[in-house]
Design a protein around this motif. Structure first.
Motif, PDB file in Angstrom:
ATOM      1  N   LEU A 223       0.828  -1.210   0.000  1.00 53.68           N
ATOM      2  CA  LEU A 223       0.000   0.000   0.000  1.00 53.68           C
ATOM      3  C   LEU A 223       0.858   1.254   0.000  1.00 53.68           C
ATOM      4  O   LEU A 223       0.523   2.253  -0.650  1.00 53.68           O
ATOM      5  CB  LEU A 223      -0.920   0.011   1.221  1.00 53.68           C
ATOM      6  CG  LEU A 223      -2.030  -1.045   1.253  1.00 53.68           C
ATOM      7  CD1 LEU A 223      -2.761  -0.990   2.590  1.00 53.68           C
ATOM      8  CD2 LEU A 223      -3.008  -0.830   0.109  1.00 53.68           C
ATOM      9  N   LEU A 224       1.975   1.199   0.714  1.00 57.51           N
ATOM     10  CA  LEU A 224       2.863   2.364   0.774  1.00 57.51           C
ATOM     11  C   LEU A 224       3.613   2.563  -0.528  1.00 57.51           C
ATOM     12  O   LEU A 224       3.942   3.688  -0.905  1.00 57.51           O
ATOM     13  CB  LEU A 224       3.853   2.197   1.929  1.00 57.51           C
ATOM     14  CG  LEU A 224       3.248   2.157   3.328  1.00 57.51           C
ATOM     15  CD1 LEU A 224       4.336   1.952   4.370  1.00 57.51           C
ATOM     16  CD2 LEU A 224       2.467   3.419   3.621  1.00 57.51           C
ATOM     17  N   GLY A 225       3.889   1.464  -1.226  1.00 55.98           N
ATOM     18  CA  GLY A 225       4.603   1.567  -2.503  1.00 55.98           C
ATOM     19  C   GLY A 225       6.094   1.773  -2.320  1.00 55.98           C
ATOM     20  O   GLY A 225       6.604   1.935  -1.211  1.00 55.98           O
ATOM     21  N   ALA A 226       6.773   1.750  -3.432  1.00 50.80           N
ATOM     22  CA  ALA A 226       8.229   1.918  -3.408  1.00 50.80           C
ATOM     23  C   ALA A 226       8.605   3.374  -3.150  1.00 50.80           C
ATOM     24  O   ALA A 226       7.853   4.289  -3.465  1.00 50.80           O
ATOM     25  CB  ALA A 226       8.821   1.454  -4.730  1.00 50.80           C
ATOM     26  N   SER A 227       9.766   3.543  -2.562  1.00 45.27           N
ATOM     27  CA  SER A 227      10.248   4.897  -2.296  1.00 45.27           C
ATOM     28  C   SER A 227      10.596   5.597  -3.609  1.00 45.27           C
ATOM     29  O   SER A 227      11.179   5.011  -4.514  1.00 45.27           O
ATOM     30  CB  SER A 227      11.492   4.842  -1.404  1.00 45.27           C
ATOM     31  OG  SER A 227      12.054   6.120  -1.283  1.00 45.27           O
ATOM     32  N   THR A 228      10.200   6.862  -3.721  1.00 49.97           N
ATOM     33  CA  THR A 228      10.551   7.659  -4.896  1.00 49.97           C
ATOM     34  C   THR A 228      11.370   8.884  -4.505  1.00 49.97           C
ATOM     35  O   THR A 228      11.562   9.779  -5.316  1.00 49.97           O
ATOM     36  CB  THR A 228       9.283   8.112  -5.648  1.00 49.97           C
ATOM     37  OG1 THR A 228       8.450   8.852  -4.756  1.00 49.97           O
ATOM     38  CG2 THR A 228       8.507   6.914  -6.176  1.00 49.97           C
ATOM     39  N   ALA A 229      11.821   8.917  -3.267  1.00 43.17           N
ATOM     40  CA  ALA A 229      12.619  10.052  -2.802  1.00 43.17           C
ATOM     41  C   ALA A 229      13.552   9.591  -1.690  1.00 43.17           C
ATOM     42  O   ALA A 229      13.305   8.582  -1.025  1.00 43.17           O
ATOM     43  CB  ALA A 229      11.718  11.187  -2.309  1.00 43.17           C
ATOM     44  N   ARG A 287       9.371   7.293   2.377  1.00 39.58           N
ATOM     45  CA  ARG A 287       8.186   6.611   1.883  1.00 39.58           C
ATOM     46  C   ARG A 287       6.954   7.296   2.443  1.00 39.58           C
ATOM     47  O   ARG A 287       6.969   7.827   3.559  1.00 39.58           O
ATOM     48  CB  ARG A 287       8.188   5.139   2.312  1.00 39.58           C
ATOM     49  CG  ARG A 287       9.415   4.383   1.879  1.00 39.58           C
ATOM     50  CD  ARG A 287       9.330   2.934   2.315  1.00 39.58           C
ATOM     51  NE  ARG A 287       8.341   2.199   1.558  1.00 39.58           N
ATOM     52  CZ  ARG A 287       7.988   0.943   1.826  1.00 39.58           C
ATOM     53  NH1 ARG A 287       8.515   0.327   2.856  1.00 39.58           N
ATOM     54  NH2 ARG A 287       7.101   0.323   1.085  1.00 39.58           N
ATOM     55  N   PRO A 288       5.844   7.277   1.702  1.00 41.89           N
ATOM     56  CA  PRO A 288       4.611   7.836   2.251  1.00 41.89           C
ATOM     57  C   PRO A 288       4.131   7.000   3.422  1.00 41.89           C
ATOM     58  O   PRO A 288       4.456   5.811   3.525  1.00 41.89           O
ATOM     59  CB  PRO A 288       3.627   7.740   1.074  1.00 41.89           C
ATOM     60  CG  PRO A 288       4.170   6.634   0.229  1.00 41.89           C
ATOM     61  CD  PRO A 288       5.659   6.701   0.360  1.00 41.89           C
ATOM     62  N   ASP A 289       3.395   7.603   4.351  1.00 40.24           N
ATOM     63  CA  ASP A 289       2.790   6.815   5.416  1.00 40.24           C
ATOM     64  C   ASP A 289       1.341   6.535   5.040  1.00 40.24           C
ATOM     65  O   ASP A 289       0.831   6.997   4.026  1.00 40.24           O
ATOM     66  CB  ASP A 289       2.905   7.512   6.776  1.00 40.24           C
ATOM     67  CG  ASP A 289       2.281   8.903   6.781  1.00 40.24           C
ATOM     68  OD1 ASP A 289       1.367   9.162   5.968  1.00 40.24           O
ATOM     69  OD2 ASP A 289       2.698   9.731   7.597  1.00 40.24           O
TER      70      ASP A 289
END
Length: 310
Positions: A223-229, A287-289
């Motif tokens: 759900l959080l997905g891969a890090s993009t930053a 990563r987004p929370d």
């Protein structure tokens, strides 16, 4: 034999009001796998408590199907209810009895031995405080005693509805630790909450709902997905900004700390800086929370966070 502990399909609940029909749950498909902690997430009024009440036979579904351990409910609920523990409302304990005495009263009505009481108290970390009167307990301790009461029958599924409501940070941490240990012990925990950031710390999988319908479901990491930053720190921040931008990466400097946006792996950032003799002091994926994921899922919808429980 299914490996899903909870299943719902097309679940719907309507209430008749003076203003017409109110839909609390609509076409909800819920799948909770065995083992670990599954977050049931959404704002107050999104249908979490209503769904739980239907699963436990406390409310009747308007339509749809439900299963616990592969058995149709509510028709087959008596066959599986002993495998289910739930804390849905504030439990009624005697304030003048100790925590242990309250559990002993419950155990006698169910024919449960004293060994189970000891095990339940140990699981919720109340050993040593079990002989204190209930009225002296903090809110967090009272909630843990409620969980201990459900553990007396050694359930395979534990349903907790907003267990950290009204707790201070210390109480929240106590419940979080208890839930984490239960999930690790093999009990399947369905944890209902509107505090997404808090739940993220203990859940292995989650379902996010809004207005009574499912918005997303799956493993938390998916759900959080891969890090993009990445958060990057080096001694010479200005030189790092120039080199990373030459490589085509988006860089946002902030007081010597760099936010580097890229879909490339961390090793790429490290290599680019290393080849320029710029040595990393920090390289942290951002990563987004779950709260950010939820806000993105509900963008453009009028999902309220207030109101009563539903």
């Amino acid at each position: 034999m299914t490996d899903l502990v909870i299943e719902t399909a097309g679940l719907r609940k309507e209430y008749r009001t003076r203003r017409g029909t109110r839909v609390a749950v609509q076409s909800l498909d819920l799948a909770v796998p065995a083992g670990g902690v599954h977050g049931f997430l959404g704002p107050n009024g999104s249908g979490k408590t209503t769904t739980i009440r239907m699963l436990l036979g406390l409310a009747r579904a308007t339509r749809g199907t439900m299963r616990l351990f592969g058995e149709d409910v509510p028709r087959r609920l008596p066959q599986v209810i002993d495998r289910v523990g739930a804390v849905v409302e504030s439990p009624k304990f005697s304030p003048n009895f100790t925590g242990r005495q309250n559990l002993q009263l419950l155990a006698r009505t169910r024919g449960i031995t004293g060994d189970r009481i000891d095990a339940a108290l140990e699981t919720v970390s109340l050993t040593g405080r079990d002989r204190d009167r209930y009225r002296t307990y903090s809110l967090g301790m009272k909630q843990r005693l409620a969980i201990a009461a459900t553990l007396l029958k050694d359930p395979a599924l534990l349903i907790l509805d907003e267990p950290t409501n009204g707790l201070d940070p210390a109480g929240i941490r106590e419940i979080r630790d208890t839930v984490r240990s239960l999930g690790a012990s093999g009990v399947t925990v369905l944890l209902s909450s509107h505090i997404l950031a808090e739940v993220q710390q203990v859940c292995t999988s989650a379902t996010i709902i809004g207005h009574g319908r499912m918005l997303a479901s799956g493993r938390v990491e998916d759900l959080l997905g891969a890090s993009t930053a990445y958060r990057v720190r080096v001694a010479d921040a200005e030189a790092a900004v120039r080199r990373l931008r030459e490589e085509g990466l988006t860089v946002h400097p902030d007081n010597g700390v760099l936010r580097v946006e890229t879909d490339r792996p961390a090793s790429h950032v490290s290599r680019v800086l290393g080849e320029a003799q710029l040595w990393l002091e920090e390289l942290t994926p951002l990563r987004p929370d779950l709260e950010e994921v939820f806000l993105e899922l509900t963008s453009g919808e009028a999902l309220g966070s207030g109101g009563g429980r539903a």
